[in-house]
Design a protein around this motif. Structure first.
Motif, PDB file in Angstrom:
ATOM      1  N   UNK A 123       6.180  -9.348  -8.904  1.00 33.87           N
ATOM      2  CA  UNK A 123       7.379  -8.552  -8.677  1.00 33.87           C
ATOM      3  C   UNK A 123       7.171  -7.084  -8.967  1.00 33.87           C
ATOM      4  N   UNK A 124       6.255  -6.780  -9.874  1.00 37.75           N
ATOM      5  CA  UNK A 124       5.942  -5.374 -10.143  1.00 37.75           C
ATOM      6  C   UNK A 124       5.417  -4.709  -8.879  1.00 37.75           C
ATOM      7  N   UNK A 125       4.515  -5.408  -8.183  1.00 37.86           N
ATOM      8  CA  UNK A 125       3.967  -4.848  -6.943  1.00 37.86           C
ATOM      9  C   UNK A 125       5.018  -4.810  -5.847  1.00 37.86           C
ATOM     10  N   UNK A 126       5.893  -5.827  -5.808  1.00 37.47           N
ATOM     11  CA  UNK A 126       6.952  -5.844  -4.800  1.00 37.47           C
ATOM     12  C   UNK A 126       7.831  -4.616  -4.916  1.00 37.47           C
ATOM     13  N   UNK A 127       8.281  -4.345  -6.141  1.00 32.79           N
ATOM     14  CA  UNK A 127       9.213  -3.253  -6.359  1.00 32.79           C
ATOM     15  C   UNK A 127       8.543  -1.886  -6.369  1.00 32.79           C
ATOM     16  N   UNK A 128       7.328  -1.814  -6.902  1.00 37.36           N
ATOM     17  CA  UNK A 128       6.631  -0.521  -7.001  1.00 37.36           C
ATOM     18  C   UNK A 128       5.726  -0.243  -5.802  1.00 37.36           C
ATOM     19  N   UNK A 129       5.630  -1.202  -4.887  1.00 36.76           N
ATOM     20  CA  UNK A 129       4.731  -1.029  -3.752  1.00 36.76           C
ATOM     21  C   UNK A 129       4.952   0.260  -2.979  1.00 36.76           C
ATOM     22  N   UNK A 130       6.209   0.565  -2.588  1.00 39.50           N
ATOM     23  CA  UNK A 130       6.429   1.816  -1.871  1.00 39.50           C
ATOM     24  C   UNK A 130       5.989   3.045  -2.665  1.00 39.50           C
ATOM     25  N   UNK A 131       6.242   3.043  -3.986  1.00 40.64           N
ATOM     26  CA  UNK A 131       5.845   4.178  -4.817  1.00 40.64           C
ATOM     27  C   UNK A 131       4.325   4.278  -4.928  1.00 40.64           C
ATOM     28  N   UNK A 132       3.671   3.137  -5.214  1.00 39.95           N
ATOM     29  CA  UNK A 132       2.212   3.154  -5.366  1.00 39.95           C
ATOM     30  C   UNK A 132       1.554   3.594  -4.068  1.00 39.95           C
ATOM     31  N   UNK A 133       2.001   3.003  -2.949  1.00 33.17           N
ATOM     32  CA  UNK A 133       1.433   3.373  -1.660  1.00 33.17           C
ATOM     33  C   UNK A 133       1.662   4.828  -1.331  1.00 33.17           C
ATOM     34  N   UNK A 134       2.895   5.318  -1.579  1.00 34.91           N
ATOM     35  CA  UNK A 134       3.196   6.711  -1.286  1.00 34.91           C
ATOM     36  C   UNK A 134       2.417   7.665  -2.169  1.00 34.91           C
ATOM     37  N   UNK A 135       2.333   7.350  -3.477  1.00 33.44           N
ATOM     38  CA  UNK A 135       1.620   8.230  -4.406  1.00 33.44           C
ATOM     39  C   UNK A 135       0.123   8.279  -4.089  1.00 33.44           C
ATOM     40  N   UNK A 136      -0.481   7.123  -3.822  1.00 32.16           N
ATOM     41  CA  UNK A 136      -1.900   7.108  -3.471  1.00 32.16           C
ATOM     42  C   UNK A 136      -2.157   7.844  -2.161  1.00 32.16           C
ATOM     43  N   UNK A 137      -1.248   7.682  -1.202  1.00 34.42           N
ATOM     44  CA  UNK A 137      -1.407   8.374   0.077  1.00 34.42           C
ATOM     45  C   UNK A 137      -1.332   9.893  -0.106  1.00 34.42           C
ATOM     46  N   UNK A 138      -0.401  10.338  -0.954  1.00 29.04           N
ATOM     47  CA  UNK A 138      -0.249  11.775  -1.186  1.00 29.04           C
ATOM     48  C   UNK A 138      -1.410  12.364  -1.968  1.00 29.04           C
ATOM     49  N   UNK A 139      -1.862  11.656  -3.008  1.00 30.70           N
ATOM     50  CA  UNK A 139      -2.850  12.229  -3.919  1.00 30.70           C
ATOM     51  C   UNK A 139      -4.287  11.921  -3.534  1.00 30.70           C
ATOM     52  N   UNK A 140      -4.522  10.789  -2.883  1.00 29.06           N
ATOM     53  CA  UNK A 140      -5.892  10.399  -2.526  1.00 29.06           C
ATOM     54  C   UNK A 140      -5.992  10.151  -1.030  1.00 29.06           C
ATOM     55  N   UNK A 141      -5.583   8.961  -0.608  1.00 32.19           N
ATOM     56  CA  UNK A 141      -5.610   8.569   0.795  1.00 32.19           C
ATOM     57  C   UNK A 141      -4.942   7.214   0.920  1.00 32.19           C
ATOM     58  N   UNK A 142      -4.433   6.907   2.123  1.00 37.67           N
ATOM     59  CA  UNK A 142      -3.888   5.571   2.339  1.00 37.67           C
ATOM     60  C   UNK A 142      -4.951   4.505   2.168  1.00 37.67           C
ATOM     61  N   UNK A 143      -6.216   4.881   2.354  1.00 42.32           N
ATOM     62  CA  UNK A 143      -7.307   3.902   2.178  1.00 42.32           C
ATOM     63  C   UNK A 143      -7.420   3.436   0.730  1.00 42.32           C
ATOM     64  N   UNK A 144      -6.934   4.249  -0.208  1.00 39.60           N
ATOM     65  CA  UNK A 144      -7.011   3.875  -1.621  1.00 39.60           C
ATOM     66  C   UNK A 144      -6.189   2.634  -1.926  1.00 39.60           C
ATOM     67  N   UNK A 145      -5.115   2.395  -1.150  1.00 40.50           N
ATOM     68  CA  UNK A 145      -4.316   1.177  -1.344  1.00 40.50           C
ATOM     69  C   UNK A 145      -5.186  -0.053  -1.127  1.00 40.50           C
ATOM     70  N   UNK A 146      -6.034  -0.003  -0.112  1.00 37.12           N
ATOM     71  CA  UNK A 146      -6.916  -1.137   0.174  1.00 37.12           C
ATOM     72  C   UNK A 146      -8.072  -1.216  -0.814  1.00 37.12           C
ATOM     73  N   UNK A 147      -8.614  -0.050  -1.211  1.00 39.89           N
ATOM     74  CA  UNK A 147      -9.693  -0.072  -2.201  1.00 39.89           C
ATOM     75  C   UNK A 147      -9.221  -0.716  -3.499  1.00 39.89           C
TER      76      UNK A 147
END
Length: 472
Positions: A158-182
């Protein structure tokens, strides 16, 4: 019993696995659910950047999300029963390995078709992890601890369910969308190592033979149904109607096949299990509401209140924490109280969605969203925990596969409805569309609550009548 021991369901005198092997199973399932939910919700805000990097756009870009959900929803039913027959630990390790390897391919994908293909493989891995992991916990934990163990695993997910948009958005902004998969790669490896150290278990009450015809029929029917749900709204109505007809025809053929099979992939008697079906269908409504909640709230925080991705994610931490804590709480609910609590959660979820559509203060909006995270988190966790408590443990994979398939297809409906919320010009929530989607979903949740309440009342009346008759 060592870590490599085998737990044979249905065999007399089977010794429960020790604490150590149960702990490894819980860790493996928790990591697997976290990865699955992160990839379900972590890429929504990254889609524009993916399109720019891969020189893609339009409807084709939506396949990054759809391919994963379609693959998962199509394959879960068969994967659950295969785990029962050939080993739940074996299938869980395989699922985590497939998920990790396909995540690596996603991270390196040079083109949109390559990314979409890898997402299909990711969905196949997820389809093995979720139902097989649930059935493994059901069979390695004693009855009095199953709910709590499953609740903890779902709470971590559930942590990933609820924080998924934030984690994905933050990684995309600061690193890359590829970091979500890494991020998935080491987590999948960790999960596979944990799974390999738990006890093996499988169903010994049935021969280890697969109803391949039934498996093919179920996969084809679910694939057609999922594609119609996902793509149908974009088709001309005659094409969409034809797609629905094909899906229905394939489902009918599958049912006829299962009636005739000596050892069916899915025992049709499962659908005569009243408590199981009531909880599964109520869970489908709850999951649709949850998907809508998770799509609309982060986008509305950016649109209506003009928050950045990072600030929107930070503001969403309270609802996220409430949703994560709901899993362990749901695990403590007695099975006899599950249906009543589910009805209450559906009613509460409908009220929360209506309030979200009518709230004009950011502080109040976040307070209501936090309550919504808790209510919907309990409902979704309770669906998976309670349905496992009312079926035979030896066919737990079959039951969890059916339940996860139903609620994943329902999630597809939620995703389709939530698509109307995104304004293509600004990539944020359209306030009018968001309010309409929330109200539609709230109506569905309230209707499901009424139906479930009527079923509970009818069932209790039948039980009282039966008790009076036997007493007379």
């Amino acid at each position: 019993m060592s870590n490599g021991a085998t737990l044979r369901n249905g065999a007399s005198g089977a010794t429960p696995p020790p604490f150590a092997t149960r702990r490894w199973a819980l860790l493996a399932m928790s990591v697997g659910v976290f990865c699955i939910q992160l990839d379900s919700f972590g890429l929504n805000l990254a889609l524009p950047q993916i399109g720019r990097d891969l020189h893609a756009g339009g409807d084709g870009l939506q396949w990054v999300i759809s391919a994963y959900l379609l693959s998962t929803g199509t394959l879960m039913l068969g994967a659950g029963r295969l785990g029962d027959l050939f080993g739940r630990r074996r299938l869980l390790v395989a699922g985590l390995a497939v998920f990790g390897a396909s995540s690596l391919v996603c991270a390196l994908a040079p083109t949109l078709p390559a990314l979409v293909g890898a997402r299909v493989a990711q969905g196949a891995g997820a389809a093995m992890i979720m139902p097989v992991g649930l059935s493994l916990l059901t069979n390695v934990y004693p009855a009095e601890l199953r709910g709590r163990a499953t609740g903890w695993a779902l709470g971590i997910g559930g942590i990933a369910t609820a924080c998924g948009p934030f984690i994905g958005g933050a990684l995309t902004e600061s690193v890359s969308w590829r970091a979500v998969f890494w991020l998935n790669v080491p987590l999948a490896v960790l999960g596979a190592v944990c799974a390999s150290r738990t006890a093996e278990s499988y169903d010994t009450s049935a021969p280890r033979s697969v109803d391949w015809g039934g498996l093919a029929g179920a996969t084809a029917a679910l694939a057609a149904l999922c594609v119609v749900i996902d793509r149908g709204p974009r088709w001309p109505w005659p094409v969409a109607l034809a797609g629905v007809a094909v899906a229905v025809a394939l489902l009918i053929l599958f049912v006829r096949r299962e009636r005739a099979a000596a050892h069916p992939l899915v025992e049709l008697s499962l659908f005569h299990n009243g408590p199981y079906m009531a909880l599964t269908l109520a869970g489908a409504a709850a999951n649709t509401a949850t998907v809508m909640f998770l799509f609309v709230v982060p986008l509305t925080l950016q649109g209506q209140w003009n928050l950045s991705v990072v600030l929107a994610g930070t503001a969403f931490l309270a609802p996220a924490l409430a949703m994560a804590l709901a899993g362990p709480l749901a695990g403590r609910v007695p099975p006899r109280a599950a249906a009543r609590l589910m009805a209450g959660c559906l009613c509460g979820g409908a009220l929360v969605l209506v309030c979200l559509a009518r709230t004009s203060s950011l502080t109040l909006y976040l307070a209501v969203a936090t309550v919504g995270g808790a209510v919907l988190g309990v409902a979704n966790s309770l669906t998976l925990i309670a349905t496992q408590a009312v079926i035979r443990p030896e066919r737990a994979g079959e039951a969890s596969g059916v339940t996860k398939t139903v609620i994943t297809v329902a999630a597809g409906l939620g995703v389709g409805l939530a698509g109307a919320v995104t304004d293509q010009d600004s990539d944020v929530g359209s306030e009018t569309a968001a309010d309409m989607a929330l109200l539609i979903t709230a109506s569905g949740s309230l209707a499901a609550c009424v139906v479930l309440a009527m079923w509970i009342r009818l069932r209790e009346g039948m039980v009282r009548a039966g008790s009076a008759e036997s007493g007379g």
